[in-house]
Design a protein around this motif. Structure first.
Motif, PDB file in Angstrom:
ATOM      1  N   LEU A 294      -3.036  33.354 -17.608  1.00 40.54           N
ATOM      2  CA  LEU A 294      -2.476  34.692 -17.819  1.00 40.54           C
ATOM      3  C   LEU A 294      -3.374  35.797 -17.284  1.00 40.54           C
ATOM      4  O   LEU A 294      -2.881  36.835 -16.843  1.00 40.54           O
ATOM      5  N   THR A 295      -4.677  35.599 -17.332  1.00 44.46           N
ATOM      6  CA  THR A 295      -5.602  36.642 -16.900  1.00 44.46           C
ATOM      7  C   THR A 295      -6.021  36.508 -15.438  1.00 44.46           C
ATOM      8  O   THR A 295      -6.705  37.382 -14.920  1.00 44.46           O
ATOM      9  N   SER A 296      -5.584  35.447 -14.767  1.00 41.68           N
ATOM     10  CA  SER A 296      -5.944  35.278 -13.357  1.00 41.68           C
ATOM     11  C   SER A 296      -5.041  36.134 -12.476  1.00 41.68           C
ATOM     12  O   SER A 296      -3.901  36.419 -12.826  1.00 41.68           O
ATOM     13  N   ASN A 297      -5.562  36.529 -11.347  1.00 42.08           N
ATOM     14  CA  ASN A 297      -4.781  37.340 -10.405  1.00 42.08           C
ATOM     15  C   ASN A 297      -3.817  36.507  -9.586  1.00 42.08           C
ATOM     16  O   ASN A 297      -2.719  36.954  -9.272  1.00 42.08           O
ATOM     17  N   GLU A 298      -4.208  35.293  -9.234  1.00 40.46           N
ATOM     18  CA  GLU A 298      -3.385  34.480  -8.325  1.00 40.46           C
ATOM     19  C   GLU A 298      -2.290  33.664  -9.006  1.00 40.46           C
ATOM     20  O   GLU A 298      -1.354  33.218  -8.365  1.00 40.46           O
ATOM     21  N   LYS A 299      -2.372  33.430 -10.310  1.00 49.29           N
ATOM     22  CA  LYS A 299      -1.357  32.677 -11.061  1.00 49.29           C
ATOM     23  C   LYS A 299      -1.034  31.325 -10.401  1.00 49.29           C
ATOM     24  O   LYS A 299       0.105  30.973 -10.174  1.00 49.29           O
ATOM     25  N   ASP A 300      -2.065  30.575 -10.105  1.00 47.85           N
ATOM     26  CA  ASP A 300      -1.922  29.256  -9.491  1.00 47.85           C
ATOM     27  C   ASP A 300      -1.512  28.253 -10.574  1.00 47.85           C
ATOM     28  O   ASP A 300      -2.293  27.972 -11.491  1.00 47.85           O
ATOM     29  N   ILE A 301      -0.296  27.694 -10.452  1.00 48.84           N
ATOM     30  CA  ILE A 301       0.193  26.797 -11.507  1.00 48.84           C
ATOM     31  C   ILE A 301      -0.629  25.517 -11.608  1.00 48.84           C
ATOM     32  O   ILE A 301      -0.570  24.838 -12.629  1.00 48.84           O
ATOM     33  N   ARG A 302      -1.422  25.203 -10.596  1.00 51.11           N
ATOM     34  CA  ARG A 302      -2.278  24.008 -10.685  1.00 51.11           C
ATOM     35  C   ARG A 302      -3.295  24.144 -11.812  1.00 51.11           C
ATOM     36  O   ARG A 302      -3.742  23.139 -12.353  1.00 51.11           O
ATOM     37  N   GLN A 303      -3.631  25.396 -12.183  1.00 49.32           N
ATOM     38  CA  GLN A 303      -4.523  25.620 -13.328  1.00 49.32           C
ATOM     39  C   GLN A 303      -3.930  25.008 -14.593  1.00 49.32           C
ATOM     40  O   GLN A 303      -4.641  24.492 -15.438  1.00 49.32           O
ATOM     41  N   LEU A 304      -2.614  25.108 -14.718  1.00 49.01           N
ATOM     42  CA  LEU A 304      -1.938  24.647 -15.929  1.00 49.01           C
ATOM     43  C   LEU A 304      -2.009  23.134 -16.103  1.00 49.01           C
ATOM     44  O   LEU A 304      -1.919  22.636 -17.222  1.00 49.01           O
ATOM     45  N   ALA A 305      -2.176  22.400 -15.017  1.00 44.49           N
ATOM     46  CA  ALA A 305      -2.208  20.935 -15.076  1.00 44.49           C
ATOM     47  C   ALA A 305      -3.382  20.410 -15.896  1.00 44.49           C
ATOM     48  O   ALA A 305      -3.363  19.251 -16.315  1.00 44.49           O
TER      49      ALA A 305
END
Length: 137
Positions: free
Chosen positions: A21-32
C-alpha cells in the motif's frame, strides 16, 4: 509447511499488505510473499468493495478499492488464534471514510486459511455493514 506460528503469519501478511500500500510502484509480486497465487478474499456483497477478489491481481485491486473508500484503517486489541493453516483473528477496527471524514469503531473478525504460510482464503466479518455504509454517505 511453514514453521511460523499463527501470530507471526498474520503479522507477516499485514507487513506485506502495508509495504504494498505504501509503495509507489504497486508491484503485485510483492504480495506473493504472503498471499497464494490463487488467493480469494470474500468481502460482504453490501460494501462498495464487496464480492470475491481472486488472485494477486484481485487482491491488489481490492486494496486499491478499499483505499479509495477508507483514508485510515486501524486495528486495536488484535487477537490471533488457531493453527498455522486455519487462523481466526478478532480486533477492534477503526476506519475513516474518505467521502465524509467520519470515523467508525466496531468489532471485527476474520477467518483465514493459509497454505504454506500464504493466505489462500480470507473471510472478513464486519460487526455492522449498514453502519459502515451510513458513515460513507
Amino acid at each position: 509447511m511453514t514453521s511460523l506460528d499463527a501470530r507471526a503469519i498474520v503479522d507477516r501478511m499485514f507487513a506485506v499488505e502495508m509495504a504494498f500500500l505504501t509503495s509507489n510502484e504497486k508491484d503485485i509480486r510483492q504480495l506473493a510473499k504472503a498471499f497464494a497465487d490463487d488467493v480469494v478474499v470474500r468481502e460482504p456483497a453490501s460494501l462498495p468493495y464487496g464480492g470475491d477478489w481472486r488472485g494477486l491481481d484481485g487482491i491488489a485491486r481490492l486494496f486499491d478499492r478499499m483505499n479509495d473508500v477508507w483514508s485510515n484503517m486501524d486495528l486495536k486489541e488484535l487477537h490471533v488464534t488457531g493453527a498455522p493453516d486455519r487462523i481466526h483473528l478478532s480486533c477492534t477496527l477503526t476506519m475513516v471514510a474518505r467521502s465524509t471524514g467520519k470515523s467508525i469503531t466496531q468489532p471485527f473478525c476474520e477467518f483465514l486459511h493459509f497454505r504454506d504460510g500464504r493466505l489462500a482464503e480470507g473471510i472478513p466479518f464486519y460487526y455492522d455493514t449498514k453502519e459502515l455504509l451510513d458513515i460513507m454517505a
